[in-house]
Enzyme design. Structure first.
Site, mmCIF file in Angstrom:
data_model
loop_
_atom_site.group_PDB
_atom_site.id
_atom_site.type_symbol
_atom_site.label_atom_id
_atom_site.label_comp_id
_atom_site.label_asym_id
_atom_site.label_seq_id
_atom_site.Cartn_x
_atom_site.Cartn_y
_atom_site.Cartn_z
ATOM 1 N N GLU A 12 -6.047 -13.115 8.021
ATOM 2 C CA GLU A 12 -5.107 -14.216 8.207
ATOM 3 C C GLU A 12 -5.845 -15.500 8.572
ATOM 4 O OE1 GLU A 12 -1.921 -14.299 7.576
ATOM 5 O OE2 GLU A 12 -1.525 -12.152 7.349
ATOM 6 N N ASP A 46 1.674 -22.186 3.398
ATOM 7 C CA ASP A 46 0.764 -21.224 2.767
ATOM 8 C C ASP A 46 0.856 -21.313 1.241
ATOM 9 O OD1 ASP A 46 2.936 -19.694 1.859
ATOM 10 O OD2 ASP A 46 2.498 -17.980 3.130
#
Length: 162
Positions: free
Chosen positions: A25, A34
């Site tokens: 992550e 994202d």
């Protein structure tokens, strides 16, 4: 592989999952969008992320602990077979990434609960797409999760060969 994550395979499921999740992550203290358009902050936290937010390192650690706790809860609630720590960690990392709903509906879970562990772990290779595109980061993550998932199946065989 585990050395890259800074862990030994004897580590607990929680330590393995924290290492895997935090590695893949990454951490950004400021909120961002994202690759598939989801507002995200810290270690992939999305539930309360809003553009313009900034969190301290301590807040990011709390979010990681809470989100990972939820992922472990989803694994522990839905899986009806015994899980070695490496497999439990792999599944928690997977759930952290795809969500408990997707995990609950997955062929992976169905195969695992049916006792077909190898086929279940091999299902991880199918979960490398986001927004219809194969993402290299997801390919690498699933490779590690699959390795952890299968570790208990093959480690005894390797140990017996020495």
């Amino acid at each position: 592989m585990m050395k890259r994550l800074g862990l030994g395979v004897g580590a607990s499921a929680l330590a393995l999952a924290v290492g895997t999740v935090s590695h893949f992550e990454g951490k950004r203290n400021d909120a961002y969008v994202d690759p598939v358009g989801v507002v995200t902050i810290c270690y992939g936290h999305t539930a309360t992320a809003r553009i313009g937010q900034t969190h301290s390192d301590e807040e990011c650690e709390r979010l990681l602990a809470g989100d990972l706790g939820d992922a472990f809860d989803a694994v522990d609630t839905r899986v009806r077979v015994d899980l070695p720590p490496t497999r439990r960690a792999a599944l928690a990392s997977f759930v952290y990434n795809v969500g408990s709903g997707a995990f609950g509906r997955s062929t992976l879970l169905r195969k695992l609960n049916a006792g077909d562990t190898v086929a279940a772990c091999n299902e991880l290779d199918r979960w490398v797409y986001a927004g219809g595109n194969e993402l290299p980061g997801l390919v690498r993550r699933r490779d590690v999760e699959r390795w952890l998932c299968l570790y208990a199946e093959y480690a005894p065989l390797a140990a017996g060969d020495s």
